[in-house]
Design a protein around this motif. Structure first.
Motif, PDB file in Angstrom:
ATOM      1  N   THR A  50       0.825  -1.213   0.000  1.00 32.90           N
ATOM      2  CA  THR A  50       0.000   0.000   0.000  1.00 32.90           C
ATOM      3  C   THR A  50       0.857   1.260   0.000  1.00 32.90           C
ATOM      4  OG1 THR A  50      -0.146  -0.362   2.365  1.00 32.90           O
ATOM      5  CG2 THR A  50      -2.124  -0.804   1.118  1.00 32.90           C
ATOM      6  N   ASP A  51       2.199   1.078   0.108  1.00 30.21           N
ATOM      7  CA  ASP A  51       3.063   2.271   0.172  1.00 30.21           C
ATOM      8  C   ASP A  51       2.754   3.210  -0.976  1.00 30.21           C
ATOM      9  OD1 ASP A  51       4.163   0.853   2.154  1.00 30.21           O
ATOM     10  OD2 ASP A  51       6.079   0.454   1.175  1.00 30.21           O
ATOM     11  N   ARG A  52       2.685   4.473  -0.673  1.00 28.92           N
ATOM     12  CA  ARG A  52       2.508   5.469  -1.738  1.00 28.92           C
ATOM     13  C   ARG A  52       3.840   5.658  -2.463  1.00 28.92           C
ATOM     14  NH1 ARG A  52      -2.644   8.091  -1.850  1.00 28.92           N
ATOM     15  NH2 ARG A  52      -3.674   7.251  -0.042  1.00 28.92           N
ATOM     16  N   PHE A  53       3.768   5.875  -3.761  1.00 26.46           N
ATOM     17  CA  PHE A  53       4.976   6.229  -4.487  1.00 26.46           C
ATOM     18  C   PHE A  53       4.602   7.308  -5.488  1.00 26.46           C
ATOM     19  CE2 PHE A  53       4.058   4.229  -8.579  1.00 26.46           C
ATOM     20  CZ  PHE A  53       3.010   3.385  -8.228  1.00 26.46           C
ATOM     21  N   ASP A  54       5.633   8.037  -5.949  1.00 24.84           N
ATOM     22  CA  ASP A  54       5.369   9.104  -6.910  1.00 24.84           C
ATOM     23  C   ASP A  54       5.336   8.491  -8.306  1.00 24.84           C
ATOM     24  OD1 ASP A  54       5.225  11.257  -8.541  1.00 24.84           O
ATOM     25  OD2 ASP A  54       7.131  12.156  -7.896  1.00 24.84           O
ATOM     26  N   PRO A  55       4.163   8.434  -8.954  1.00 27.06           N
ATOM     27  CA  PRO A  55       4.089   7.745 -10.235  1.00 27.06           C
ATOM     28  C   PRO A  55       4.599   8.583 -11.407  1.00 27.06           C
ATOM     29  CG  PRO A  55       1.924   8.587  -9.636  1.00 27.06           C
ATOM     30  CD  PRO A  55       2.849   8.961  -8.520  1.00 27.06           C
ATOM     31  N   GLY A  56       4.978   9.846 -11.168  1.00 30.40           N
ATOM     32  CA  GLY A  56       5.438  10.692 -12.265  1.00 30.40           C
ATOM     33  C   GLY A  56       4.403  10.732 -13.367  1.00 30.40           C
ATOM     34  N   LEU A  57       4.850  10.473 -14.591  1.00 32.28           N
ATOM     35  CA  LEU A  57       3.930  10.528 -15.741  1.00 32.28           C
ATOM     36  C   LEU A  57       3.449   9.142 -16.160  1.00 32.28           C
ATOM     37  CD1 LEU A  57       5.877  13.158 -17.875  1.00 32.28           C
ATOM     38  CD2 LEU A  57       3.809  13.518 -16.516  1.00 32.28           C
ATOM     39  N   LEU A  58       3.759   8.111 -15.368  1.00 34.80           N
ATOM     40  CA  LEU A  58       3.420   6.740 -15.769  1.00 34.80           C
ATOM     41  C   LEU A  58       1.911   6.578 -15.976  1.00 34.80           C
ATOM     42  CD1 LEU A  58       5.615   4.498 -13.434  1.00 34.80           C
ATOM     43  CD2 LEU A  58       5.943   4.959 -15.880  1.00 34.80           C
ATOM     44  N   ARG A  59       1.562   5.915 -17.085  1.00 34.17           N
ATOM     45  CA  ARG A  59       0.148   5.571 -17.324  1.00 34.17           C
ATOM     46  C   ARG A  59      -0.104   4.168 -16.761  1.00 34.17           C
ATOM     47  NH1 ARG A  59      -0.292   4.420 -22.972  1.00 34.17           N
ATOM     48  NH2 ARG A  59       1.684   3.473 -22.413  1.00 34.17           N
TER      49      ARG A  59
END
Ligand SMILES: Nc1ncnc2c1ncn2[C@@H]1O[C@H](COP(=O)(O)OP(=O)(O)OP(=O)(O)O)[C@@H](O)[C@H]1O
Length: 275
Positions: A106-115
């Motif tokens: 469930t850790d949050r991560f920064d998805p950047g521009l990933l689709r």
């Protein structure tokens, strides 16, 4: 030593996930790491059966996430072995372990521009050659995974613009695209509404049965888990017990793990009630 190429087709399924004499916790801290380790759970002997969902239950802080992360090799065990069939998982290099075991946290991560599609494709990484493109078998694994969690409409959307529940679906699709021999999920229902929670557990049950793999899931939702009728590892009351969840619900094990002065487990109604 050359690492053999792994493909989904090569990987055996049908193997149980077995935890033998496992102790989990956190290494000693303090100056020079001299303090003794903080043991969270000691000498566990448990099996998550192929073809079944096993729900890891217990009160807040009992060690569910610590155990799941330790089994996944994301933090060191303090002792014991974790096997998938005969394979000692914790002895494997991370990439080989990733080809056998998929983990959804469930850790949050920064998805950047990933689709969505980019994230699901990442699930094929442990099976691909360096610099190799997607092969037809990879495409098939991705399509099957996306269909299993009904996420096709999310593929073009950036993760940054998804709801928590939508992102959860994509992360589960990525794990399924890995075609793992075992699937581990930490609180997969945390962000989902009530119908979506029930549906997700049903989907996981179907995946476990169809692929003949063990699926191990931590959850806070005891009542939902009992309805879904899987197996459980139940931590609480000074011990860890395992078995079919409906049996643990009826034989007093859930009450022993969760009852408080204010709340008790009602075995007949399969729910908690105020005393
Ligand atoms: N990084 C850490 N270092 C030291 N102790 C930790 C660390 N993370 C967790 N703990 C401790 O380990 C114990 C188990 O925590 P864990 O997160 O595994 O419990 P949990 O059953 O998943 O809890 P919850 O139901 O609240 O999510 C707790 O006492 C917690 O304080």
């Amino acid at each position: 030593m050359a690492v053999p190429e792994l493909t989904g087709e090569d990987l055996a399924t049908g193997a149980d996930l077995t935890v033998t004499d496992v102790t989990v916790g956190y290494p000693g801290s303090g100056l020079g790491g001299r303090r003794s380790p903080a043991v969270v759970l000691r000498d566990l002997n448990l099996t998550a059966r192929a073809g079944r969902v096993t729900v890891l239950l217990g009160a807040n802080g009992c060690g569910k996430s610590t155990l799941l992360r330790s089994i996944a090799g994301l933090q060191p065990v303090l002792g014991g072995t974790v096997r998938l069939g005969v394979q000692d998982l914790l002895a494997l290099p991370p990439r080989e372990r990733a080809a056998r075991l998929a983990v959804v946290l469930t850790d949050r991560f920064d998805p950047g521009l990933l689709r969505g599609a980019d994230v699901v494709e990442l699930g094929r990484y442990p099976h691909r050659r360096p610099a190799g493109g997607l092969r037809p078998a990879d495409r098939e694994a991705i399509d099957t995974a996306v269909a299993a969690v009904r996420a096709a409409h999310l593929l073009e959307r950036p993760l940054a613009r998804m709801s928590d529940g939508q992102r959860q679906r994509i992360l589960i699709a990525r794990a399924l695209a890995q075609q793992p021999g075992a699937l581990l999920l930490d609180e997969p229902t945390a962000f989902l509404d009530a119908p979506a929670r029930l549906e997700l557990l049903a989907v996981l049950g179907r995946i476990a049965a169809q692929r003949s793999i063990p699926v191990l899931v931590t959850s806070h939702d005891v009542e939902l888990a009992v309805r879904a009728d899987g197996d459980a590892w139940l931590i609480g009351g000074g011990r860890t017990v395992s078995g079919p969840l409906r049996e643990l619900a009826a034989d007093g094990s859930i009450a022993a793990a969760f009852d408080t002065p204010a709340v008790e487990w009602d075995a007949d109604g399969a729910r908690f009630r105020l005393r």
